[in-house]
Scaffold this active site. Structure first.
Site, short mmCIF file in Angstrom:
data_model
loop_
_atom_site.label_atom_id
_atom_site.label_comp_id
_atom_site.label_asym_id
_atom_site.label_seq_id
_atom_site.Cartn_x
_atom_site.Cartn_y
_atom_site.Cartn_z
N TYR A 1 -1.47 -0.76 11.10
CA TYR A 1 -2.21 -1.30 9.86
C TYR A 1 -0.69 -0.96 8.74
O TYR A 1 0.08 -1.91 8.36
CB TYR A 1 -2.92 -0.89 9.09
N LYS B 1 2.84 -3.13 7.01
CA LYS B 1 2.72 -3.64 5.90
C LYS B 1 4.57 -2.76 5.17
O LYS B 1 4.55 -3.13 4.60
CB LYS B 1 1.64 -2.84 4.66
N THR C 1 1.14 -1.23 0.18
CA THR C 1 0.07 -0.04 0.14
C THR C 1 0.61 1.14 -0.34
O THR C 1 1.76 1.04 0.89
CB THR C 1 -0.97 0.07 0.76
N ASP C 2 0.53 2.54 -0.61
CA ASP C 2 0.57 4.08 -0.43
C ASP C 2 1.14 4.56 0.90
O ASP C 2 2.31 5.27 1.39
CB ASP C 2 0.40 4.26 -1.29
N GLU C 3 0.69 3.50 1.96
CA GLU C 3 0.44 4.18 3.74
C GLU C 3 1.90 4.25 3.44
O GLU C 3 1.96 4.26 4.61
CB GLU C 3 -1.00 3.46 3.82
#
Length: 353
Positions: free
Chosen positions: A157, A161, A130-132
């Site tokens: 989260y 990741k 993810t870009d998060e």
């Protein structure tokens, strides 16, 4: 080609499964069937001779070894993950166990299988992230996430990741496992589990309930239609350069408020209320802890190296999505009874004390 897809009964994973089967690939769907998984997501391919399902948990190494040995995949597409930020605030342990330990197990099972089969050149381990993991961007539209943006995760989260991304790169460098990574922007579209913003807004609107927007609605996300993402993922898995990462974005930045207003306008046209407009239901609620201000991806690498670009604008994709939810109540209605759905998560005393 045989592709092992982890998390293939989830939102993005099922889109990958459906598209891969449609393109003639043999697909093994490995899923633990936790709360957000739905086998109905892949019902359209369930009877295909190209499709097989394995109920297994990526935290169970013995089960993974069995699946690798039985099906002998050419490519692994690892999507299985806990993914809802609000749930990670309330219960981070599941995110550590699944996203970090589970990815470690997948890497070790893949490495064992790869070595046992003579390190075939065509084998790939594609880790979907993810870009998060990159943290939060300022409002300046010239600033975008690239593949070299430093990691700065800000939620349990995104931290889990980020950890899994680092593990995948380490297994590539240390053991020579042929890995490729991708980091995507926010996905939306059919089969989106009804705890995320877009399905929440659609379903609350249909029920005549408040449409909750965190803070003042100014948080910006780059929205990627899930079927575009599935297309990009299969391309990266097959043609991406080993050891390389690819950012996949929709190039559709919108504030949360703009997004919800667009959904309301579509519903006003397709499914009018008896009185008033859907926008009248918009309600601003307490922001989540550590809410990132802006995500935006620069997809230049995947465009220049692999020739991919998104095909669906956010307005087109939202209309398709709203129509899908209007036409598929038999899919989403039973999911409303699942644990946590319809409840505000991520602001409990446990999370913030």
């Amino acid at each position: 080609m045989k592709i092992l897809v982890t998390g293939g009964a989830g939102f993005i994973g099922s889109a990958v499964v459906r598209l891969a089967v449609a393109r003639g690939h043999r697909v093994v769907n490995l899923d633990a069937l936790t709360y957000a998984a739905c086998l109905s997501n892949v019902a359209s391919v369930a009877d295909s001779p190209l499709y097989a399902f394995e109920q297994a948990d990526i935290r169970d190494r013995a089960a993974l070894d069995r699946v690798f040995g039985t099906h002998q995949p050419d490519i692994v597409m690892h999507l299985a993950a806990e993914s809802h930020v609000d749930r990670s605030i309330d219960g981070p342990a599941d995110f550590i166990e699944t996203n970090i330990t589970g990815t470690f197990n997948m890497l070790e099972a893949a490495r064992t299988y790869w070595i046992a089969h003579g390190r075939p050149e065509g084998f790939r381990f594609h880790h979907i992230s993810t870009d998060e993991v990159f943290g939060s961007l300022p409002a300046d539209p010239a600033m975008l996430f690239t593949e070299t943006t430093p990691y700065d995760p800000r939620s349990p989260y995104s931290a889990s990741k980020a950890s899994s991304d680092h593990l995948v790169r380490a297994w590539g460098e240390t053991y020579g496992l042929p890995v490729v990574l991708s980091n995507c922007s926010n996905n939306y579209g059919p089969y989106h589990f009804p705890e995320k913003l877009i399905p929440v807004v659609i379903l609350n609107a249909l029920a005549g309930e408040a449409l909750p927007i965190y803070g003042d609605g100014s948080n910006i996300r780059d929205w990627l239609y899930v079927e575009d993402h599935a297309d990009a993922l299969l391309l990266v898995a097959q043609q991406g350069q080993t050891g390389r990462s690819y950012n996949i974005g929709g190039e559709n930045e919108r504030t949360n408020l703009q997004l919800v207003q667009t959904i309301c306008a579509i519903l006003d046209r397709l499914h009018p209320r008896e009185t008033g407009n859907y926008g009248d239901l918009i309600t601003f609620v307490t922001d989540r802890p550590g809410h990132d201000a802006r995500y935006a991806i620069d997809p230049s690498r995947i465009r220049s190296e692999l020739g991919w670009s998104p095909s669906v604008t956010v307005e087109e994709g939202l209309e398709r999505t709203v129509r899908w939810y209007l036409e598929n109540e038999d899919w989403w209605r039973p999911l409303l009874a699942r644990a946590g759905v319809g409840q505000r998560l991520g602001t409990t005393e446990k999370a913030t004390s």
